[in-house]
Design a protein around this motif. Structure first.
Motif, PDB file in Angstrom:
ATOM      1  N   ARG A   9       0.800  -1.196  -0.063  1.00  8.98           N
ATOM      2  CA  ARG A   9      -0.128   0.160   0.251  1.00  8.98           C
ATOM      3  C   ARG A   9       0.877   1.255  -0.181  1.00  8.98           C
ATOM      4  O   ARG A   9       0.487   2.217  -0.422  1.00  8.98           O
ATOM      5  N   HIS A  10       2.134   1.206   0.678  1.00 15.71           N
ATOM      6  CA  HIS A  10       2.843   2.366   0.588  1.00 15.71           C
ATOM      7  C   HIS A  10       3.944   2.408  -0.500  1.00 15.71           C
ATOM      8  O   HIS A  10       4.568   3.439  -0.557  1.00 15.71           O
ATOM      9  N   ARG A  11       4.161   1.369  -0.978  1.00 13.08           N
ATOM     10  CA  ARG A  11       5.156   1.057  -1.816  1.00 13.08           C
ATOM     11  C   ARG A  11       4.702   0.007  -3.214  1.00 13.08           C
ATOM     12  O   ARG A  11       4.068  -0.932  -2.633  1.00 13.08           O
ATOM     13  N   TYR A  64      12.283   3.078   2.838  1.00 10.46           N
ATOM     14  CA  TYR A  64      11.559   2.469   1.533  1.00 10.46           C
ATOM     15  C   TYR A  64      12.187   3.044   0.454  1.00 10.46           C
ATOM     16  O   TYR A  64      12.470   2.562  -0.582  1.00 10.46           O
ATOM     17  N   LEU A  65      12.945   4.331   0.402  1.00 11.31           N
ATOM     18  CA  LEU A  65      13.599   4.589  -0.719  1.00 11.31           C
ATOM     19  C   LEU A  65      14.822   3.881  -0.602  1.00 11.31           C
ATOM     20  O   LEU A  65      15.251   3.671  -1.971  1.00 11.31           O
ATOM     21  N   PHE A  75      10.833  -1.360 -11.782  1.00  9.11           N
ATOM     22  CA  PHE A  75      10.750   0.082 -11.331  1.00  9.11           C
ATOM     23  C   PHE A  75      10.167  -0.057  -9.922  1.00  9.11           C
ATOM     24  O   PHE A  75       9.370  -1.270  -9.860  1.00  9.11           O
ATOM     25  N   SER A  76      10.132   0.708  -9.093  1.00  8.44           N
ATOM     26  CA  SER A  76       9.410   0.886  -7.780  1.00  8.44           C
ATOM     27  C   SER A  76       8.548   1.909  -7.753  1.00  8.44           C
ATOM     28  O   SER A  76       9.243   3.095  -8.191  1.00  8.44           O
ATOM     29  N   VAL A  77       7.322   2.253  -7.031  1.00  6.20           N
ATOM     30  CA  VAL A  77       6.575   3.141  -6.794  1.00  6.20           C
ATOM     31  C   VAL A  77       6.309   3.303  -5.422  1.00  6.20           C
ATOM     32  O   VAL A  77       6.171   2.468  -4.590  1.00  6.20           O
ATOM     33  N   LEU A  78       6.691   4.665  -4.995  1.00  2.00           N
ATOM     34  CA  LEU A  78       6.465   5.006  -3.411  1.00  2.00           C
ATOM     35  C   LEU A  78       5.445   6.031  -3.319  1.00  2.00           C
ATOM     36  O   LEU A  78       5.227   7.048  -4.222  1.00  2.00           O
TER      37      LEU A  78
END
Length: 375
Positions: A171-173, A333-334, A367-370
């Motif tokens: 949910r957060h990433r 998270y980053l 890729f990652s989405v934050l």
């Protein structure tokens, strides 16, 4: 009509304003959920205030999604406490998801009773071990750990005509990775539990050669590496529609697309004295960092505690310039999204409160989405 009644809404007027029927309003009155402001002692006619329109509309929405009567009553009692209402909504959504999963299993059983000879369709893939291991590493960190959200507790496997896509989110990433390969069979998807995913990753090891064979059937997924199989029974949940968050997947161009050196940013994030602020979420405190642009338009860490002017620029010591961007994210998270931090990466986003994506410059499919943090 009395002067008092002239300031009230009749039951018919509230029905039209809220979307509830007159009979439903009578029912919710008798149930003690939504009582009228006044009842005529002679005629028994019900009258409501203007302030009762929004609660009645809330009842309408909850009724449409099948919220039980007790849940509707509790939501109305706590309607000025959004966190409590969100908790009720999340619990109801989990009940709906569990019910849907049960219905799917039962329908599958019924179909087998009707046609026991029905052919089981499978899809087979051949993938590079190295690429599959890298894809698992790229999404593993984003798997959810909340026992109340089992739909997020696994890795989504989406088989496409020329490969497979792995997806995970808490949910957060959100993390997405793709592996090209040879596919024999129709496109299919499965939500794999975390334990067999970790077992598979250990089996893949650090070997750079060879292939992994994947067989996806309706009731199981089997991955074979060097003659050793790992079998998983898919979780009975519908994974969220993650593609809504992926603007690039939809062909949109982000407002900001900023190349940066992953190793340099990782070093800055782990250095002593990195500027952070602290935010609590669900009772847990997290370190938050802020990203901004310097005078050359290059990505840099800025002070998340600095004031921000109306144009979005940080104050003294910040990003600088009226058009500068400052976006805050969970520091841990980053770091996860950066991975090893090797090579050139790209940051994509549309603004300080929009989801941001971290991509490899040489691989648009990983890729990652934050989700950003509001400062």
């Amino acid at each position: 009509m009395t002067a008092v009644e002239s300031e009230l809404r009749s039951i018919g007027e509230l029905a039209r304003a809220s979307g509830l029927t007159v009979s439903a309003l009578r029912f919710y009155d008798r149930s003690g959920v939504l009582a009228p402001a006044r009842v005529d002692p002679v005629t028994g006619y019900r009258w409501y205030t203007e302030e009762q329109v929004d609660p009645a509309r809330l009842v309408t929405g909850l009724r449409r999604v099948g919220m039980p009567l007790a849940g509707i009553a509790e939501a109305l009692r706590h309607r000025h406490r959004p966190a409590e209402v969100h908790r009720l909504l999340d619990a109801h959504l989990r009940r709906l998801e569990d019910g849907l999963a049960d219905a799917r299993r039962e329908l599958s059983r019924i179909r087998s009773l009707i046609d026991p000879e029905e052919t089981i369709v499978t899809t087979r893939l051949v993938l590079s071990r190295t690429d599959l291991a890298a894809a698992v590493d790229a999404v593993r960190f984003a798997v959810g750990a909340d026992p109340g959200l089992p739909v997020l507790s696994g890795v989504l496997v989406e088989v496409e005509p020329d490969g497979v896509r792995l997806v995970a989110t808490d949910r957060h990433r959100l993390a997405v990775a793709r592996v090209a390969g040879t596919v024999d069979g129709p496109p299919v998807s499965a939500l794999l539990p975390l334990a067999p995913v970790d077992e598979l990753r250990a089996l893949l090891g650090a070997e750079s050669a060879g292939t992994a064979e994947v067989v996806v059937a309706a009731d199981r997924v089997t991955v074979t590496v060097a003659g050793r199989p790992v079998t998983a029974e898919p979780l009975p949940y519908d994974f969220p529609d993650y593609r809504r968050l992926l603007r690039a997947q939809l062909g949109d161009v982000p407002a900001y697309r900023i190349p940066f050196d992953g190793a340099a940013l990782r070093a800055a994030l782990t250095a002593d004295g990195v500027p952070v602020c602290h935010r609590a979420h669900e009772g847990v405190e997290h370190e938050v960092v802020a990203l901004g642009l310097d005078g050359r338009g290059e990505l840099r860490l800025v002070d998340p505690n600095a004031a921000v002017d109306a144009g979005g620029a940080a104050g003294a010591g910040g990003a600088g310039g009226p058009d500068a961007l400052r976006v805050a994210v969970n520091r841990e998270y980053l770091l996860d999204a950066l991975g090893s931090g090797d090579g050139q990466l790209v940051l994509e986003l549309d603004g300080p409160i929009a989801p941001l994506a971290v991509r490899r410059a040489d691989d648009a499919d990983a890729f990652s989405v934050l989700m950003p943090v509001r400062l």
